[in-house]
Write an enzyme that holds these catalytic residues in place. Structure first.
Site, mmCIF file in Angstrom:
data_model
loop_
_atom_site.group_PDB
_atom_site.id
_atom_site.type_symbol
_atom_site.label_atom_id
_atom_site.label_comp_id
_atom_site.label_asym_id
_atom_site.label_seq_id
_atom_site.Cartn_x
_atom_site.Cartn_y
_atom_site.Cartn_z
ATOM 1 N N LEU A 1 2.475 -4.164 18.759
ATOM 2 C CA LEU A 1 1.096 -3.722 18.979
ATOM 3 C C LEU A 1 0.276 -3.746 17.695
ATOM 4 C CD1 LEU A 1 1.677 -0.687 21.381
ATOM 5 C CD2 LEU A 1 0.902 -2.986 21.975
ATOM 6 N N GLY B 1 0.931 -1.366 9.840
ATOM 7 C CA GLY B 1 0.186 -0.754 8.758
ATOM 8 C C GLY B 1 0.939 -0.920 7.460
ATOM 9 N N PHE C 1 2.962 1.117 5.907
ATOM 10 C CA PHE C 1 4.308 1.666 5.805
ATOM 11 C C PHE C 1 5.098 1.561 7.105
ATOM 12 C CE2 PHE C 1 1.769 3.803 2.628
ATOM 13 C CZ PHE C 1 2.544 3.614 1.490
ATOM 14 N N GLY C 2 4.527 0.935 8.116
ATOM 15 C CA GLY C 2 5.277 0.861 9.358
ATOM 16 C C GLY C 2 4.627 -0.049 10.365
ATOM 17 N N GLU C 3 5.246 -0.077 11.559
ATOM 18 C CA GLU C 3 4.769 -0.924 12.642
ATOM 19 C C GLU C 3 4.785 -0.134 13.942
ATOM 20 O OE1 GLU C 3 7.499 -4.138 12.610
ATOM 21 O OE2 GLU C 3 6.649 -5.091 10.817
ATOM 22 N N VAL C 4 4.038 -0.645 14.920
ATOM 23 C CA VAL C 4 4.027 -0.059 16.258
ATOM 24 C C VAL C 4 4.421 -1.148 17.238
ATOM 25 C CG1 VAL C 4 2.683 1.141 18.013
ATOM 26 C CG2 VAL C 4 2.170 1.516 15.597
ATOM 27 N N LYS D 1 6.890 3.882 17.104
ATOM 28 C CA LYS D 1 6.352 3.841 15.756
ATOM 29 C C LYS D 1 7.527 3.800 14.790
ATOM 30 C CE LYS D 1 2.157 6.473 16.815
ATOM 31 N NZ LYS D 1 1.332 7.624 16.407
ATOM 32 N N ASP E 1 -10.935 8.693 13.999
ATOM 33 C CA ASP E 1 -11.072 7.336 14.523
ATOM 34 C C ASP E 1 -11.121 7.361 16.041
ATOM 35 O OD1 ASP E 1 -11.355 4.633 14.548
ATOM 36 O OD2 ASP E 1 -9.277 4.158 14.046
#
Length: 864
Positions: free
Chosen positions: A577, A580, A582-585, A616, A720
């Protein structure tokens, strides 16, 4: 041009009328200039304090809007019971008429959390006798600040005439206090330091008593008033009917000090006036009541004696005004003092009837100029010029012809001068406007550059930026409006919160905040006065940041993790999806999820079928701070239980990479969902498109308001909120998430600087962009933009007709509030009542925007 010329012809009539109207020497409504704490006009050596917590919180750092040192004056709080021992003292070097005070707490770039909730003020005219200020109702305690960054302006009613002023925080030892202050007023040109007079008396009317005492006198009052100033010098003139009052809640006769003839065998009242130095006196003005129907008249005669050194002059000055039994209006009577040199004046005022009432007495000396009307463009240290009537150099010519010629010439010169001024002001105003726009654009560019380098989004602290430094060529800065609750800062741009510059580190201050220390060491070796009560958490995708008060953090994360460890082998990856720093979704299917979730939560999936989830994932090479924040976020997310917030289902934390498994709704995000649908109507029938009714739109908007109401109750600020961050399930169920920024699909919704998508400016409030302030009120602003998206079926980006730069420029118009800002237009499907709610969410003053609780209630009422 013709309108301005007609105005210029009208202005001389006003000028001529003002020349014939005598007013009080000091107008409290105009005398509201900043006296120099913020601008630096008041030097460091004139600012002192009873104590200081450290050298970096010394008195010289107690300047309003300043961020030098550790950001404020902070006293050394001891365990002593005297809660008014500490004070911050300002020496103005001369007597000033003070009408307003402003205070702030210690913000220090978001690291401060100390402010004075209440304080008192003491003042002195000579440094030896200190007076406790009381308002017109006798109350000493002044309401202070509610946070560390807003400026709390409080009107001084009555005003203060003083050289030295002390701010004394009321300390209850439950919290530390720090203060930044400013004084507003103007120079006290009278030079009067006290008047001594008989105490005012009571008039017994048939219907009610009228109290004619000096209720705000700051000297001693027994049988007479000594060594003080009060209502005769507060700048407030009484009404024609003395039983009325200018002052709110003032009793009958409040504005006047009055005496009865029967109480004075000599037929006169003696008042002595003491001044700060020997002065050359030209005139004295006495505001008298003349309501002769009540047996009140102006004085019949006044006899004044003058003292220059220690002896009184042998020859007094006498003056008798013309008695007036036709006009009952109150009036100023001007007594010419013939340039007598004196440091004290003693006057006997003789009765013309049973009562004599005064509300104001002022003196003109030397060639002083008087604060009677506001200057069009005040210069440093100046006040409006005197009228010819007050000018000691003005002489009367006995020739009527010469007087007439002189008046005509003066009028012609005034007309010419006014026309020139009007034309000059038009040109100058355009130049200033262009300059201000250029400065604003430059500062915005710099501010946004800082944000693009250091800022990461979605959930963050309710923490505004700090006031930036702005140089001013003006000695005085006028403060309006006059309301006591006015909270807006006077500076144009505030510094943004500081975040680590190193891209290797998380954009968070969690490491420092979690220590909860009150003292750290800086480069110069001076200790910082800091209480870290904010906990910031790096979001799991690397693009999110949670920041909440530490108290809330303790309440939410005080227990062990209540989510189960989920076997990684049961996760099937379907789609990435977003990602970022420091990580992924990832979008995944999870088998057997029902066995791992809490009993209080039921999945709307048939037993045995895989569940659609969002995973996450923290990268295995993430640093220690990011890992700690990840685990803290799990604790907090495990406590978030609301039907309209994405829920944490399980975790994978026994091995790397660390994973957090949350709900994912089968219909995707709200933006994509609505863009595939059309509003109900003939057009949708002809195109055979899927439709969503207005009632369903309201239902979805109501759920978003409900979810945000829950988050705001926990002091979370989303930062956001948009349709891209709302997920849609069955039967139009909505749950708020935070994936939007990490998805390339929505990169165009974020303002890019230096190649990075960082700011969703089209959803952001003006104070978030310009001041770095993110609060629940700024989330309310974003909610209205989200509502606008919903009602437009997400077919159009907010402000689609504007470029990103024009959106930022429009934000500047909201700040300037000159009625040139552009609002999002009313959608076709939007009823007037709903658009009015949206406009309320976009109010310039954040305090005037509705809460999410109010929004939720209003949306419920709008549902069909």
């Amino acid at each position: 041009m013709m309108r301005h010329l007609s105005d210029s012809l009208f202005l001389p009539l006003i000028v001529i009328q003002l020349l014939g109207t005598v007013t009080s020497q000091v107008n409290p409504g105009v005398c509201r200039y900043a006296l120099g704490m913020s601008s630096g006009q008041i030097s460091d050596e004139d600012i002192s304090a009873s104590s200081q917590w450290s050298e970096s919180t010394a008195a010289r750092y107690g300047r309003l809007d300043g961020e030098e040192g550790d950001g404020a004056w902070c006293p050394e709080i001891t365990g002593e019971p005297d809660h008014l021992k500490e004070f911050l003292q300002i020496d103005l070097r001369s007597l000033h008429f003070i009408t307003l005070v402003g205070t702030q707490g210690r913000h220090a770039g978001g690291m401060g959390n100390e402010f004075a909730q209440m304080y008192k003020i003491k003042y002195s005219r000579d440094g030896s006798r200190w007076i406790s200020w009381r308002n017109r109702q006798g109350k000493q305690v002044i309401e202070g600040n509610r946070n560390t960054y807003d400026i709390a302006l409080r009107d001084m009613q009555p005003p203060i005439i003083a050289r030295l002023v002390r701010f004394m925080p009321v300390i209850d030892h439950s919290m530390n206090v720090c203060m930044r202050v400013e004084l507003y007023g103007c120079e006290w040109l009278d030079g009067l330091v006290s008047y001594n007079a008989p105490a005012g008396q009571q008039m017994n009317l048939p219907a009610y008593p009228v109290y004619l005492n000096d209720s705000v006198y700051d000297g001693a009052i027994i049988y007479s008033m000594t060594e003080g100033l009060g209502q005769l010098t507060d700048g407030v003139c009484g009404e024609d009917d003395f039983t009325l009052s200018h002052v709110h809640n003032g009793w009958p006769g409040y504005d006047y000090v009055g005496w009865n003839n029967d109480s004075f065998p000599g037929g006169s009242v003696e008042i002595m006036f003491e001044f700060d130095r020997i002065r050359n006196f030209t005139s004295m003005k006495v505001h008298c009541n003349n309501m002769f129907s009540r047996h009140v008249k102006a004085f019949q005669q006044v006899v004044c004696h003058f003292r220059s050194d220690s002896d009184w002059e042998t020859t007094p000055l006498a003056f008798s005004p013309v008695e007036d039994e036709k006009n009952p209006s109150a009036r100023f009577i001007t007594v010419k003092l013939a340039n007598h040199m004196a440091s004290a004046i003693k006057c006997q005022f003789y009765f013309a009837d049973a009562w004599m009432l005064f509300s104001e007495i002022t003196f003109q000396s030397d060639t002083a100029m008087y604060n009677t009307t506001p200057p069009s463009t005040p210069k440093p240290g100046t006040s409006p010029p005197p009228s010819p009537e007050d000018d000691p150099t003005h002489k009367v010519d006995d020739s009527n012809t010469r007087i007439l010629i002189g008046c005509l010439v003066a009028i012609i010169f005034i007309l010419v001068a006014i026309i020139v001024i009007i034309l000059w002001r038009q040109v100058w105003q355009k130049m200033l406007e262009k300059a201000s726009r250029r400065i604003l654009d430059d500062e915005l560019t710099a501010s946004l550059s800082i944000q693009s380098e250091t800022f990461s989004y979605n959930h963050t602290s309710n923490r505004p930026g700090t006031a930036g430094e702005q140089e001013s060529n003006s000695t005085y800065e006028r403060i309006f409006p006059l309301g006591p609750d006015y909270q807006e800062p006077s500076r144009l741009i505030c510094k943004l919160p500081e975040f680590p510059q190193n891209s290797e580190e998380p954009a968070s201050a969690a490491a420092a905040a979690s220590k909860s220390t009150t003292q750290t060491v800086v480069q110069d070796g001076a200790p910082h006065y800091a209480e870290a009560d904010i906990v910031n958490l790096q979001g799991v995708t690397g693009g999110n940041t949670y920041a909440i008060p530490a108290v809330t953090m303790d309440l939410l994360s005080g227990k062990d993790v209540v989510v189960e460890e989920f076997p990684r082998k049961l996760l099937t990856f379907k789609e990435k999806l977003g990602e970022g720093q420091f990580g992924e979704v990832h979008l995944c299917e999870a088998e057997g999820m029902q066995e791992f979730i809490n009993e209080d939560y039921l999945l709307d999936v048939p037993e045995g079928q895989p569940v659609l989830v969002a995973v996450k994932m923290l990268r295995s090479d993430a640093n220690k701070n990011a890992r700690n924040d990840f685990l803290k976020e799990i604790k907090i997310m495990s406590r978030l239980k609301d039907p309209n917030i994405i829920r944490l289902l399980a975790v994978c934390i026994y091995s790397d990479p660390l994973c957090m498994i949350t709900e994912y709704m089968e219909n995707g995000d709200l933006n994509q969902f609505l863009s595939r649908h059309e509003p109900e109507g003939q057009l949708a029938l002809l195109s055979n498109a899927s439709t969503v009714s207005f009632g369903d739109l309201c239902y979805m908007a109501t759920q978003i308001a409900s979810g945000m109401k829950y988050l705001s109750s926990l002091n979370f600020v989303h930062r956001d909120l948009a349709t891209r961050n709302c997920l849609v399930g069955k039967n139009y169920t909505i749950k708020i998430a935070d994936f939007g920024m990490s998805r390339n699909l929505y990169s165009g919704d974020y303002y890019r600087i230096q190649g990075r998508a960082v700011l969703p400016i089209r959803w952001m409030s003006w104070e978030s962009i310009l001041l770095g302030k993110f609060t629940t009120a700024s989330d309310v602003w974003a909610y209205a933009v989200t509502l606008w998206e919903i009602l437009n079926f997400c077919k159009e980006q907010p402000y689609s007709q504007l470029t990103d730069e024009q959106v930022i420029e429009n934000t500047g118009e909201f700040f300037r509030d000159q009625k040139r800002q552009i609002y999002l237009p009313q959608p076709v499907l939007c009823p007037d009542s709903l658009y009015k709610i949206m406009l309320n969410c976009w109010r310039r003053n954040a305090k005037e925007r509705p809460s999410f609780q109010e929004l939720h209630r209003a949306l419920l009422d709008l549902q069909p």
